[in-house]
Design a protein around this motif. Structure first.
Motif, PDB file in Angstrom:
ATOM      1  N   TYR A  13      39.203 -19.756 -90.241  1.00 29.23           N
ATOM      2  CA  TYR A  13      40.124 -20.805 -89.812  1.00 29.23           C
ATOM      3  C   TYR A  13      41.584 -20.392 -90.023  1.00 29.23           C
ATOM      4  O   TYR A  13      41.923 -19.824 -91.057  1.00 29.23           O
ATOM      5  CB  TYR A  13      39.851 -22.093 -90.601  1.00 29.23           C
ATOM      6  N   PRO A  14      42.490 -20.706 -89.054  1.00 26.29           N
ATOM      7  CA  PRO A  14      43.906 -20.355 -89.200  1.00 26.29           C
ATOM      8  C   PRO A  14      44.731 -21.465 -89.846  1.00 26.29           C
ATOM      9  O   PRO A  14      44.735 -22.607 -89.391  1.00 26.29           O
ATOM     10  CB  PRO A  14      44.345 -20.152 -87.743  1.00 26.29           C
ATOM     11  N   LEU A  15      45.457 -21.124 -90.912  1.00 27.93           N
ATOM     12  CA  LEU A  15      46.438 -22.031 -91.514  1.00 27.93           C
ATOM     13  C   LEU A  15      47.816 -21.404 -91.266  1.00 27.93           C
ATOM     14  O   LEU A  15      48.290 -20.585 -92.049  1.00 27.93           O
ATOM     15  CB  LEU A  15      46.195 -22.192 -93.015  1.00 27.93           C
TER      16      LEU A  15
ATOM     17  N   LYS B   3      60.530 -32.731 -87.303  1.00 26.07           N
ATOM     18  CA  LYS B   3      60.012 -33.305 -86.066  1.00 26.07           C
ATOM     19  C   LYS B   3      58.834 -32.534 -85.474  1.00 26.07           C
ATOM     20  O   LYS B   3      57.909 -33.133 -84.941  1.00 26.07           O
ATOM     21  CB  LYS B   3      61.133 -33.428 -85.036  1.00 26.07           C
ATOM     22  N   ASN B   4      58.864 -31.210 -85.519  1.00 27.34           N
ATOM     23  CA  ASN B   4      57.780 -30.469 -84.885  1.00 27.34           C
ATOM     24  C   ASN B   4      56.677 -30.080 -85.865  1.00 27.34           C
ATOM     25  O   ASN B   4      55.876 -29.195 -85.599  1.00 27.34           O
ATOM     26  CB  ASN B   4      58.313 -29.224 -84.161  1.00 27.34           C
ATOM     27  N   SER B   5      56.629 -30.768 -87.028  1.00 25.00           N
ATOM     28  CA  SER B   5      55.586 -30.437 -88.001  1.00 25.00           C
ATOM     29  C   SER B   5      54.236 -31.041 -87.624  1.00 25.00           C
ATOM     30  O   SER B   5      53.217 -30.700 -88.218  1.00 25.00           O
ATOM     31  CB  SER B   5      55.984 -30.921 -89.401  1.00 25.00           C
ATOM     32  N   THR B   6      54.219 -31.931 -86.612  1.00 23.33           N
ATOM     33  CA  THR B   6      52.962 -32.572 -86.214  1.00 23.33           C
ATOM     34  C   THR B   6      51.911 -31.540 -85.828  1.00 23.33           C
ATOM     35  O   THR B   6      50.741 -31.653 -86.190  1.00 23.33           O
ATOM     36  CB  THR B   6      53.197 -33.536 -85.041  1.00 23.33           C
ATOM     37  N   ASN B   7      52.332 -30.511 -85.064  1.00 22.86           N
ATOM     38  CA  ASN B   7      51.390 -29.467 -84.671  1.00 22.86           C
ATOM     39  C   ASN B   7      50.732 -28.832 -85.892  1.00 22.86           C
ATOM     40  O   ASN B   7      49.514 -28.643 -85.947  1.00 22.86           O
ATOM     41  CB  ASN B   7      52.110 -28.359 -83.888  1.00 22.86           C
ATOM     42  N   PHE B   8      51.562 -28.484 -86.868  1.00 22.60           N
ATOM     43  CA  PHE B   8      51.069 -27.795 -88.054  1.00 22.60           C
ATOM     44  C   PHE B   8      50.243 -28.740 -88.933  1.00 22.60           C
ATOM     45  O   PHE B   8      49.242 -28.337 -89.525  1.00 22.60           O
ATOM     46  CB  PHE B   8      52.234 -27.214 -88.839  1.00 22.60           C
TER      47      PHE B   8
ATOM     48  N   ARG C  21      48.330 -31.187 -88.060  1.00 19.66           N
ATOM     49  CA  ARG C  21      46.973 -31.319 -87.519  1.00 19.66           C
ATOM     50  C   ARG C  21      46.095 -30.154 -87.972  1.00 19.66           C
ATOM     51  O   ARG C  21      44.932 -30.331 -88.328  1.00 19.66           O
ATOM     52  CB  ARG C  21      47.019 -31.347 -85.989  1.00 19.66           C
ATOM     53  N   ARG C  22      46.683 -28.980 -87.920  1.00 20.13           N
ATOM     54  CA  ARG C  22      45.931 -27.775 -88.292  1.00 20.13           C
ATOM     55  C   ARG C  22      45.499 -27.849 -89.761  1.00 20.13           C
ATOM     56  O   ARG C  22      44.348 -27.564 -90.095  1.00 20.13           O
ATOM     57  CB  ARG C  22      46.820 -26.551 -88.033  1.00 20.13           C
ATOM     58  N   PHE C  23      46.407 -28.241 -90.623  1.00 22.26           N
ATOM     59  CA  PHE C  23      46.107 -28.313 -92.052  1.00 22.26           C
ATOM     60  C   PHE C  23      45.179 -29.482 -92.365  1.00 22.26           C
ATOM     61  O   PHE C  23      44.268 -29.363 -93.191  1.00 22.26           O
ATOM     62  CB  PHE C  23      47.403 -28.439 -92.857  1.00 22.26           C
ATOM     63  N   SER C  24      45.394 -30.613 -91.720  1.00 18.28           N
ATOM     64  CA  SER C  24      44.554 -31.786 -91.953  1.00 18.28           C
ATOM     65  C   SER C  24      43.106 -31.507 -91.584  1.00 18.28           C
ATOM     66  O   SER C  24      42.176 -31.911 -92.283  1.00 18.28           O
ATOM     67  CB  SER C  24      45.077 -32.969 -91.144  1.00 18.28           C
TER      68      SER C  24
ATOM     69  N   HIS D  82      42.897 -31.610 -85.334  1.00 13.90           N
ATOM     70  CA  HIS D  82      43.224 -30.583 -84.359  1.00 13.90           C
ATOM     71  C   HIS D  82      42.031 -30.392 -83.432  1.00 13.90           C
ATOM     72  O   HIS D  82      40.915 -30.148 -83.886  1.00 13.90           O
ATOM     73  CB  HIS D  82      43.573 -29.266 -85.060  1.00 13.90           C
ATOM     74  N   LYS D  83      42.264 -30.480 -82.138  1.00 16.40           N
ATOM     75  CA  LYS D  83      41.165 -30.458 -81.169  1.00 16.40           C
ATOM     76  C   LYS D  83      40.434 -29.128 -81.109  1.00 16.40           C
ATOM     77  O   LYS D  83      39.253 -29.086 -80.765  1.00 16.40           O
ATOM     78  CB  LYS D  83      41.699 -30.772 -79.768  1.00 16.40           C
ATOM     79  N   TYR D  84      41.152 -28.045 -81.421  1.00 15.31           N
ATOM     80  CA  TYR D  84      40.606 -26.724 -81.112  1.00 15.31           C
ATOM     81  C   TYR D  84      40.485 -25.833 -82.340  1.00 15.31           C
ATOM     82  O   TYR D  84      40.615 -24.614 -82.254  1.00 15.31           O
ATOM     83  CB  TYR D  84      41.472 -26.059 -80.043  1.00 15.31           C
ATOM     84  N   LEU D  85      40.225 -26.435 -83.506  1.00 18.32           N
ATOM     85  CA  LEU D  85      40.014 -25.678 -84.742  1.00 18.32           C
ATOM     86  C   LEU D  85      41.148 -24.696 -85.004  1.00 18.32           C
ATOM     87  O   LEU D  85      40.940 -23.548 -85.388  1.00 18.32           O
ATOM     88  CB  LEU D  85      38.666 -24.955 -84.706  1.00 18.32           C
ATOM     89  N   GLY D  86      42.375 -25.186 -84.808  1.00 19.38           N
ATOM     90  CA  GLY D  86      43.550 -24.426 -85.186  1.00 19.38           C
ATOM     91  C   GLY D  86      44.165 -23.561 -84.112  1.00 19.38           C
ATOM     92  O   GLY D  86      45.293 -23.086 -84.272  1.00 19.38           O
ATOM     93  N   PHE D  87      43.476 -23.318 -83.004  1.00 21.23           N
ATOM     94  CA  PHE D  87      44.028 -22.471 -81.948  1.00 21.23           C
ATOM     95  C   PHE D  87      45.063 -23.254 -81.149  1.00 21.23           C
ATOM     96  O   PHE D  87      44.834 -24.382 -80.738  1.00 21.23           O
ATOM     97  CB  PHE D  87      42.924 -21.968 -81.015  1.00 21.23           C
ATOM     98  N   TYR D  88      46.214 -22.642 -80.934  1.00 18.94           N
ATOM     99  CA  TYR D  88      47.336 -23.279 -80.242  1.00 18.94           C
ATOM    100  C   TYR D  88      47.049 -23.367 -78.743  1.00 18.94           C
ATOM    101  O   TYR D  88      46.904 -22.344 -78.063  1.00 18.94           O
ATOM    102  CB  TYR D  88      48.592 -22.458 -80.493  1.00 18.94           C
TER     103      TYR D  88
END
Length: 388
Positions: free
Chosen positions: A78-80, A30-35, A37-40, A193-199
């Motif tokens: 970039y952060p993965l 369920k919470n993989s959406t955040n991650f 976006r970062r990878f996509s 991801h709106k912010y290039l990987g930054f949470y």
């Protein structure tokens, strides 16, 4: 077999792969959406535009503002990352890195090597956070799934040697469609991801929890968890065999370490030195018990818990780490290159503009709570909170 039968067989296999791909995209942790976006977003960056990639836990994306480093130094790093990323999946994430870009520098979070691997549910969740965002049906996704099965079975004897759910997430999560909060639009195909990987999170990015400094003892040692120790040697061997022409830096972002964590990091540092690997330990303290690197932290203001900075702390850490990377590795300046400017320009300004909005929302919510109108939402132990 006739030509028609051959073409029909090929068509059937192709259709099956497409359907499996879509189903795995639809049904994930369920919470993989955040991650995801970062990878996509990483996969969609213009070709040959990434100088460095940071791989690791939330100790990466809560601290590293890639857009700030770009604005101030011109290099792209970039952060993965995924929450509590397991070290035993590092090599498959590195394969993901070099499938889409060719960075000259790999930056690996040291935190995963200090993890325990004793809780079956926790290990399962950590692994699925990674597996669910690696490209479905790719070869390294297959290898990562098989490695997960091996680690889980060797750690917990009741776990099967083969579990198809680690290869096809739909097998594990197909019943999510009945969840009231499930949305096909949200799950099918990853958004950017709106912010290039930054949470950036409406609560944690502005939350301030005072911390007490912990003096770093370089002479105290603790053994690594056996799974994490083996993962270290697997990763080092993989790098030396497959990417010996690349620069690699292991790093530990600032946190308020427990005694056990401190001891394990010292053990890890000894291992890194013996293997001839570069590292930087940002948890080190000077004779006065202050961080050896001058981040300018305000301990009452810059962290939302003992292991993570909020935006204010991340901004300070990024300034120091970006300068360190630029000086040590002489990374290129892309600020005049159209292919980079197209995707990196202005993102840091968007982040800075978002923070006052979140502060205003938090103030309004606090005022509402004082009036007794706010409801408390249940907390999911494995939900890191939706990113903005």
């Amino acid at each position: 077999m006739t030509k028609k039968q051959i073409f029909c067989s090929i068509g059937f296999l192709f259709a099956t792969c497409v359907v499996l791909y879509l189903l795995c995209d639809l049904f994930e942790l369920k919470n993989s959406t955040n991650f995801a976006r970062r990878f996509s977003t990483y996969r969609d960056l213009n070709e040959d535009t990434v100088d460095a990639v940071l791989i690791g836990t939330s100790g990466v994306d809560r601290y590293w503002i890639s857009a700030k480093a770009y604005e101030e130094h011109g290099f792209t790093a970039y952060p993965l990352s995924t929450g509590e990323q397991p070290a035993w999946l590092y090599e498959y994430l590195i394969e993901e890195v070099y499938t889409y870009q060719d960075p000259e520098l790999l930056i690996l979070d040291m935190r995963p090597f200090g993890q325990d691997n004793v809780d079956e549910v926790e290990m399962d969740v950590k692994a699925r956070r990674v597996l669910d965002v690696i490209e479905p049906l790719s070869m390294y996704r297959l290898k990562a799934g098989l490695k997960t099965m091996k680690v889980m079975h060797e750690t917990f004897e009741d776990k099967p040697r083969f579990d198809i759910a680690y290869l096809l997430s739909v097998v594990k999560y197909h019943e999510q469609w009945s969840d009231d909060k499930y949305s096909v639009e949200k799950n099918l195909f990853e958004r950017q991801h709106k912010y290039l990987g930054f949470y950036v999170n409406k609560k944690k990015s502005i939350q301030k929890k005072p911390q007490q400094m912990v003096s770093y003892d370089p002479n105290y040692y603790e053994s690594l968890d056996p799974v994490s120790e083996q993962a270290f040697y697997d990763v080092v061997d993989y790098l030396k065999e497959n990417h010996k022409d690349k620069k690699v830096l292991f790093y530990l972002s600032p946190k308020f370490l427990t005694t056990v964590e401190m001891g394990r990091m010292n053990t890890l540092i000894d291992m890194l030195e013996k293997e001839g690997m570069d590292y930087v330990n940002f948890c080190e303290t000077d004779e006065n018990g202050e961080f050896l690197y001058d981040f300018g932290f305000d301990l009452s203001y810059d962290f939302y818990d003992g292991g993570h900075t909020n935006f204010y702390g991340a901004d300070k850490f990024t300034a120091v780490f970006a300068a360190y990377l630029d000086e040590k590795y002489d990374l290129p300046d892309h600020r005049d290159e159209a292919a980079v400017k197209e995707q990196w320009d202005g993102i840091y300004d968007k982040i800075k503009a978002k923070i006052p909005e979140l502060e205003a929302e938090a103030a309004a919510a606090a005022a509402e709570a004082l009036q007794g109108q706010a409801e408390t939402e249940p907390v999911d132990e494995y939900d890191e909170g939706e990113e903005e």
